[in-house]
Design an enzyme around this catalytic site. Structure first.
Site, mmCIF file in Angstrom:
data_model
loop_
_atom_site.group_PDB
_atom_site.id
_atom_site.type_symbol
_atom_site.label_atom_id
_atom_site.label_comp_id
_atom_site.label_asym_id
_atom_site.label_seq_id
_atom_site.Cartn_x
_atom_site.Cartn_y
_atom_site.Cartn_z
ATOM 1 N N ASP A 242 29.903 45.306 28.232
ATOM 2 C CA ASP A 242 29.562 44.811 29.558
ATOM 3 C C ASP A 242 30.772 44.236 30.276
ATOM 4 O OD1 ASP A 242 28.296 43.878 31.746
ATOM 5 O OD2 ASP A 242 27.071 42.409 30.728
ATOM 6 N N HIS A 340 21.822 52.517 35.812
ATOM 7 C CA HIS A 340 22.389 51.282 36.353
ATOM 8 C C HIS A 340 23.733 51.495 37.032
ATOM 9 C CE1 HIS A 340 22.910 46.966 36.617
ATOM 10 N NE2 HIS A 340 24.038 47.034 35.969
#
Length: 432
Positions: A242, A340
């Site tokens: 991330d 996403h």
């Protein structure tokens, strides 16, 4: 979530790990997960040094003692924005007491400044020091201050409230608890030792007694520097790499993305400052973990093992440029239409971007037995109306990841510029 991983340039490639300076190299943020969205934790790829050099310190990838890391408190911008993430953070908001007014606020900010000056140097505070952190060094401690919208009326400064500090709009699917968000004064307190963080918050809370009362606080964490064999992007609680495409200092337009400049409807006192969006985003981990890995990867648009985009061969690495036009073996898009990283991509959001610096949290279980865990999303930007809001609006309506997230608290704050020599936190607002 908001705009995480790919809230920069779709074709941007990640720079080499081990980049050392007073700059964040890859935090999570707006998105939730792998670097493109609205609610995942940030990851960091950097080298901390124990030599007092700008950029933090500690024993991460390059030697030195973790506790000796010291981040300068004073400078052009507040500390805690460009620095690498620390291992732990406490976020806290205070409400100004009735009758405190402008003079009371000034006195409080001056007291906080004196205390933070000493604490970030690894020295005991002059007042209310409980000796909790007596044996520790600075541990890369940073304290970052923000002003909530309501503060300006309470302190008699309504004419100086920025237009961009207007309330964030309501987004589909959110269920916000006002008691765990907003607030007149916001503090982000980060360090590489949990006792140092707790000590700093307790000291500042005691100094505020009678002037401002604690409204809420949340504790978060990130990977401890040195926990991996080499500097690398971290993972969030969904297990995803991330923070891959976070904006980076030195990139064209970085300062304009993160920091306010004079002109337009930005007040002069905020020049060099920023806006911070806070979101407490719970991850529905029980549901997420029921998905097979291949399905999780399609929700994000990246492989879980190494963060490489689905538009590139497996093993190509997270720095591989994302190709949103690439086709899969079945002739359909390699990166699904609701993935996403596709929905959060700047190309589909008018170039909207922000600097994400999120932390994970895990606060036990809820009454139904599900984990109360997720992301403390933090995003710094020059104007939330052009950064967080348009990206989150799109994510909340078209992001496949949103099915596994719940936005439960929110806050928007004006972050004043850094503290000059001889000055105090927020002086530009109160005396500008």
């Amino acid at each position: 979530m908001s705009a995480v991983d790919d809230a920069v340039d779709d074709k941007e490639k990640v720079g080499p790990a081990g980049f050392t300076r007073r700059a964040l190299l890859g935090t999570a943020g707006a998105g939730l997960l792998v670097g493109a969205g609205t609610g995942v934790a940030g990851a960091v790829a950097y080298d901390r040094r124990g030599d007092g050099a700008p950029g933090g310190t500690g024993a991460a990838a390059g030697g030195g003692v973790l506790g000796t890391g010291r981040v300068p408190f004073r400078g052009e911008h507040q500390a805690g924005i460009l620095e690498p993430q620390q291992a732990g953070v406490r976020l806290a908001a205070f409400d100004l007491a009735d009758g405190a007014g402008r003079d009371g606020l000034r006195t409080l900010l001056q007291r906080w400044t004196r205390a933070v000056d000493r604490l970030t140097a690894g020295e005991p505070a002059e007042e209310f020091d409980n000796q909790v952190a007596l044996d520790a060094g600075p541990c890369s401690l940073t304290v970052t201050l923000g002003f909530g919208a309501a503060l300006f009326d309470k302190a008699g400064l309504a004419d100086r409230r920025p237009a961009a500090l207007e309330p964030l709009p309501a987004f589909p699917g959110e269920a916000l608890d006002p008691a765990r968000g907003e607030g007149d004064l916001f503090l982000q307190i980060g360090a590489d030792d949990a006792l140092v963080v707790a000590h700093a918050l307790r000291t500042l809370q005691k100094l505020a007694a009678g002037t401002a009362a604690l409204r809420w606080q949340s504790a978060g964490f990130a990977r401890t520097p040195g926990a991996t064999a080499r500097p690398m992007t971290g993972r969030n609680l969904m297990g995803q790499v991330d923070g891959t495409n976070n904006p980076r200092p030195g990139q064209e337009g970085f300062a304009a993305t993160v920091f306010c400049a004079p002109g337009g409807d930005q007040p002069a006192w905020l020049a060099g400052g920023s806006y911070l969006v806070f979101r407490r985003i719970r991850m529905l981990l029980d549901h997420w973990e029921e998905l097979p890995v291949e399905r999780q990867e399609r929700v994000i648009g990246r492989r879980k093992a190494d963060g490489s985009p689905l538009s590139a061969p497996a093993g190509s690495g997270e720095g591989t440029a994302v190709d949103l036009s690439a086709q899969g073996p079945d002739g359909g898009p390699a990166i699904p239409s609701d993935a996403h990283i596709r929905v959060a991509a700047p190309a589909g959001n008018g170039g909207a971007a922000m600097l994400r610096r999120g932390f994970s949290y895990h606060d036990g279980v809820l009454p139904d037995g599900s984990p109360d865990a997720g992301l403390l999303f933090l995003a710094f930007q020059a104007d939330p109306r052009k950064g967080f809001t348009p990206v989150q609006r799109k994510l909340s309506r078209g992001d496949g990841l949103s099915r596994f997230l719940r936005h439960e608290a929110s806050g928007l704050y004006a972050v004043p510029p850094g503290v000059p020599a001889g000055g105090y936190l927020g002086q530009q607002l109160l005396e500008g």
